[in-house]
Design a protein around this motif. Structure first.
Motif, PDB file in Angstrom:
ATOM      1  N   TYR A 289     -17.863   7.037  -7.644  1.00 52.03           N
ATOM      2  CA  TYR A 289     -18.741   6.206  -6.800  1.00 52.03           C
ATOM      3  C   TYR A 289     -19.631   7.078  -5.921  1.00 52.03           C
ATOM      4  O   TYR A 289     -20.864   6.957  -5.927  1.00 52.03           O
ATOM      5  CB  TYR A 289     -17.910   5.250  -5.924  1.00 52.03           C
ATOM      6  CG  TYR A 289     -18.690   4.756  -4.728  1.00 52.03           C
ATOM      7  CD1 TYR A 289     -19.748   3.864  -4.889  1.00 52.03           C
ATOM      8  CD2 TYR A 289     -18.411   5.222  -3.435  1.00 52.03           C
ATOM      9  CE1 TYR A 289     -20.498   3.449  -3.799  1.00 52.03           C
ATOM     10  CE2 TYR A 289     -19.151   4.811  -2.349  1.00 52.03           C
ATOM     11  CZ  TYR A 289     -20.190   3.923  -2.527  1.00 52.03           C
ATOM     12  OH  TYR A 289     -20.943   3.518  -1.452  1.00 52.03           O
TER      13      TYR A 289
ATOM     14  N   PRO B 156      -0.875  -3.649   0.770  1.00 52.97           N
ATOM     15  CA  PRO B 156      -0.740  -2.355   0.081  1.00 52.97           C
ATOM     16  C   PRO B 156      -1.503  -1.220   0.773  1.00 52.97           C
ATOM     17  O   PRO B 156      -2.729  -1.185   0.753  1.00 52.97           O
ATOM     18  CB  PRO B 156      -1.337  -2.631  -1.308  1.00 52.97           C
ATOM     19  CG  PRO B 156      -2.314  -3.740  -1.081  1.00 52.97           C
ATOM     20  CD  PRO B 156      -1.837  -4.536   0.091  1.00 52.97           C
TER      21      PRO B 156
ATOM     22  N   ARG C  56     -11.060   6.380   8.761  1.00 53.71           N
ATOM     23  CA  ARG C  56     -12.397   5.873   8.479  1.00 53.71           C
ATOM     24  C   ARG C  56     -13.085   5.569   9.810  1.00 53.71           C
ATOM     25  O   ARG C  56     -12.411   5.287  10.806  1.00 53.71           O
ATOM     26  CB  ARG C  56     -12.335   4.589   7.611  1.00 53.71           C
ATOM     27  CG  ARG C  56     -11.747   4.807   6.202  1.00 53.71           C
ATOM     28  CD  ARG C  56     -12.657   5.660   5.365  1.00 53.71           C
ATOM     29  NE  ARG C  56     -12.212   5.900   3.995  1.00 53.71           N
ATOM     30  CZ  ARG C  56     -11.519   6.979   3.618  1.00 53.71           C
ATOM     31  NH1 ARG C  56     -11.168   7.890   4.496  1.00 53.71           N
ATOM     32  NH2 ARG C  56     -11.191   7.153   2.338  1.00 53.71           N
TER      33      ARG C  56
ATOM     34  N   ARG D 203      -4.614   6.697  -3.681  1.00 53.92           N
ATOM     35  CA  ARG D 203      -5.849   6.740  -4.484  1.00 53.92           C
ATOM     36  C   ARG D 203      -6.035   8.174  -4.984  1.00 53.92           C
ATOM     37  O   ARG D 203      -5.828   9.122  -4.228  1.00 53.92           O
ATOM     38  CB  ARG D 203      -6.999   6.316  -3.582  1.00 53.92           C
ATOM     39  CG  ARG D 203      -8.363   6.438  -4.173  1.00 53.92           C
ATOM     40  CD  ARG D 203      -9.435   6.088  -3.148  1.00 53.92           C
ATOM     41  NE  ARG D 203      -9.603   4.648  -2.989  1.00 53.92           N
ATOM     42  CZ  ARG D 203     -10.404   4.085  -2.073  1.00 53.92           C
ATOM     43  NH1 ARG D 203     -11.082   4.833  -1.227  1.00 53.92           N
ATOM     44  NH2 ARG D 203     -10.517   2.770  -1.996  1.00 53.92           N
TER      45      ARG D 203
ATOM     46  N   HIS E 145      -8.334  10.923  -2.959  1.00 58.61           N
ATOM     47  CA  HIS E 145      -8.547  10.151  -1.719  1.00 58.61           C
ATOM     48  C   HIS E 145      -9.144  11.000  -0.586  1.00 58.61           C
ATOM     49  O   HIS E 145      -8.516  11.947  -0.111  1.00 58.61           O
ATOM     50  CB  HIS E 145      -7.181   9.593  -1.287  1.00 58.61           C
ATOM     51  CG  HIS E 145      -7.274   8.444  -0.346  1.00 58.61           C
ATOM     52  ND1 HIS E 145      -6.176   7.692   0.009  1.00 58.61           N
ATOM     53  CD2 HIS E 145      -8.323   7.900   0.313  1.00 58.61           C
ATOM     54  CE1 HIS E 145      -6.542   6.751   0.844  1.00 58.61           C
ATOM     55  NE2 HIS E 145      -7.842   6.857   1.049  1.00 58.61           N
TER      56      HIS E 145
HETATM   57  C1  LIG Z   1      -8.469  -1.423  -0.760  1.00 54.59           C
HETATM   58  C2  LIG Z   1      -7.493  -0.546  -0.033  1.00 54.59           C
HETATM   59  C3  LIG Z   1      -7.899   0.592   0.630  1.00 54.59           C
HETATM   60  N1  LIG Z   1      -6.994   1.389   1.259  1.00 54.59           N
HETATM   61  C4  LIG Z   1      -7.501   2.580   1.972  1.00 54.59           C
HETATM   62  C5  LIG Z   1      -8.402   3.487   1.190  1.00 54.59           C
HETATM   63  C6  LIG Z   1      -9.350   4.038   2.245  1.00 54.59           C
HETATM   64  O1  LIG Z   1      -8.779   5.158   2.875  1.00 54.59           O
HETATM   65  C7  LIG Z   1      -9.475   2.907   3.281  1.00 54.59           C
HETATM   66  C8  LIG Z   1     -10.692   2.046   3.098  1.00 54.59           C
HETATM   67  O2  LIG Z   1     -10.773   1.704   1.737  1.00 54.59           O
HETATM   68  P1  LIG Z   1     -11.983   0.822   1.141  1.00 54.59           P
HETATM   69  O3  LIG Z   1     -11.787   0.753  -0.318  1.00 54.59           O
HETATM   70  O4  LIG Z   1     -12.032  -0.446   1.901  1.00 54.59           O
HETATM   71  O5  LIG Z   1     -13.258   1.651   1.570  1.00 54.59           O
HETATM   72  P2  LIG Z   1     -13.701   3.177   1.264  1.00 54.59           P
HETATM   73  O6  LIG Z   1     -13.074   3.700   0.047  1.00 54.59           O
HETATM   74  O7  LIG Z   1     -13.493   3.956   2.520  1.00 54.59           O
HETATM   75  O8  LIG Z   1     -15.253   2.964   0.984  1.00 54.59           O
HETATM   76  C9  LIG Z   1     -16.042   1.996   1.710  1.00 54.59           C
HETATM   77  O9  LIG Z   1     -16.821   2.616   2.698  1.00 54.59           O
HETATM   78  C10 LIG Z   1     -17.739   3.587   2.238  1.00 54.59           C
HETATM   79  C11 LIG Z   1     -18.514   4.134   3.388  1.00 54.59           C
HETATM   80  C12 LIG Z   1     -18.531   3.145   1.065  1.00 54.59           C
HETATM   81  O10 LIG Z   1     -19.595   3.659   0.816  1.00 54.59           O
HETATM   82  C13 LIG Z   1     -17.892   2.255   0.078  1.00 54.59           C
HETATM   83  O11 LIG Z   1     -18.814   1.560  -0.706  1.00 54.59           O
HETATM   84  C14 LIG Z   1     -16.960   1.287   0.733  1.00 54.59           C
HETATM   85  O12 LIG Z   1     -16.183   0.631  -0.264  1.00 54.59           O
HETATM   86  O13 LIG Z   1      -8.295   2.106   3.067  1.00 54.59           O
HETATM   87  C15 LIG Z   1      -5.651   1.096   1.285  1.00 54.59           C
HETATM   88  O14 LIG Z   1      -4.832   1.830   1.878  1.00 54.59           O
HETATM   89  N2  LIG Z   1      -5.234  -0.037   0.630  1.00 54.59           N
HETATM   90  C16 LIG Z   1      -6.100  -0.873  -0.038  1.00 54.59           C
HETATM   91  O15 LIG Z   1      -5.641  -1.873  -0.637  1.00 54.59           O
END
Ligand SMILES: Cc1cn([C@H]2C[C@H](O)[C@@H](COP(=O)(O)OP(=O)(O)O[C@H]3O[C@H](C)C(=O)[C@H](O)[C@H]3O)O2)c(=O)[nH]c1=O
Length: 339
Positions: A153, A208, A217, A276, A279
């Motif tokens: 991504y 989860p 974040r 992930r 990660h």
């Molecule tokens: C969905 C999910 C996520 N997580 C963790 C993974 C990350 O450390 C954090 C946030 O995950 P999320 O997938 O909500 O967002 P990011 O991977 O930080 O990315 C988001 O913020 C950026 C700026 C973008 O550019 C992306 O488009 C946007 O999706 O929570 C978990 O622990 N459990 C879960 O079920």
């Protein structure tokens, strides 16, 4: 003034459309969105009857359709929110990310070259900078931080950013780029951390958390992000990148615990799951440039923003329940089984 907003049926794009139609009643806003799983036409119900608003269902990768739209609308500004945005999905299947995020960006900019515009704005992400270590809280991403991506991504977004800067240098296209931190607020698709945890907690389902939940974040309320983009497209300097951050760093586990507390749900719902792949550890933005040049600062404190967000999910249950009962449910079960 006519603005084409791509990806306007998604989370940040729809909030931006609401912001613009309210603040600039004379502007014409055209939403171009192909309604993927993450786009939802019902989100745009509040503006569908506005005579200054038009919705067009089409992909930014469809060159012919994009050119046709430019011919019809003669847009002044393009704001490109359209993107595949979910990191986990990009790890499972990168291809559509390359197609939409890179090729789609090129098609839009080619149309801009062909028909002429005053500004092309690319909505990007702080993920293009990679991550920061947890033990260096003194470090922040600035616009000069080198591109160093971790996921398919973020790589696709970085590639698009490079294309945008190349179109500026090579063709003189009047571009700007913004790189934001994690957004939250109304209409956030419930596969992302905050809305997923709210929805699951309300359904008494497991929450989860990846790994140990220690990843950090920098949370930005979506309305503050929209105001920043509004400033950049009107007053930002052409050819420049602007970072937009919430100045609000939090660990994932703290976020999930706050949601449990706000909803009076037990923390025993928290389930630690496999981390992930690749990660990113910590994101944190230094917003000095946008603050000093354009006077922008985030206005919404996290304590208020999360309350408003939870309240929105409580009063708009139908919106996210419909999503969760559809195709997304299969994806969720594939990822987490019945935990
Ligand atoms: C969905 C999910 C996520 N997580 C963790 C993974 C990350 O450390 C954090 C946030 O995950 P999320 O997938 O909500 O967002 P990011 O991977 O930080 O990315 C988001 O913020 C950026 C700026 C973008 O550019 C992306 O488009 C946007 O999706 O929570 C978990 O622990 N459990 C879960 O079920």
């Amino acid at each position: 003034m006519t603005i084409i907003v791509t990806g306007g049926a998604g989370f940040i794009g729809s909030n931006f459309i609401f912001h613009m139609l309210e603040k600039y009643p004379d502007y014409r806003i055209v939403c171009l969105d192909c309604l993927t799983y993450a786009g939802n036409l019902s989100t745009l119900n509040p503006v569908m009857d506005n005579p200054n608003f038009r919705f067009v269902k089409e992909s930014i990768t469809n060159r012919e359709a994009v050119y046709q739209l430019f011919k019809e609308e003669h847009p002044d500004i393009i704001v490109n929110f359209a993107a595949e945005s979910h990191v986990d999905r990009s790890i499972e299947n990168p291809e559509v990310f390359l197609d939409t995020n890179i090729k789609g960006t090129a098609v839009l900019m080619d149309a801009c070259r062909e028909y002429g515009i005053t500004r092309y704005h690319q909505v990007s992400t702080d993920e293009v900078y990679g991550d920061l270590p947890l033990d260096r809280p003194d470090l922040f991403f600035t616009e000069e931080t080198p591109i160093h991506t971790s996921s398919p991504y973020s790589s696709s977004k970085a590639a698009a950013d490079l294309l945008v800067l190349a179109y500026h240098r090579t063709y003189g296209l009047p571009v700007t780029i913004s790189r934001c931190s994690n957004n939250y607020g109304p209409y956030h698709f419930p596969e992302k951390l905050i809305p997923l945890m709210i929805a699951n907690a309300l359904n008494d389902k497991p929450l989860p958390v990846y790994g140990k939940g220690e990843n950090v974040r920098d949370w930005l309320y979506v309305e503050d992000h929209c105001k920043a983009i509004d400033l950049i497209i009107h007053k930002g300097r052409v050819g420049e990148v602007y970072n937009i951050g919430g100045h609000n760093e939090m660990t994932n586990i703290d976020i999930v615990k706050i949601i449990c507390k706000e909803l009076a749900k037990p923390e025993s719902l928290i389930t630690y799951v496999t981390d992930r792949k690749g990660h990113d550890m910590r994101y944190a933005i230094d917003p000095t440039k946008i603050h000093t040049e354009l006077g922008w600062l985030p206005e919404t404190k996290f304590a208020d923003g999360i309350k408003k967000t939870i309240q929105w999910y409580l009063t708009n249950k139908e919106w996210w329940e419909t999503i969760l009962s559809g195709e997304y449910q299969n994806y969720y079960e594939t990822m987490y089984g019945n935990r």
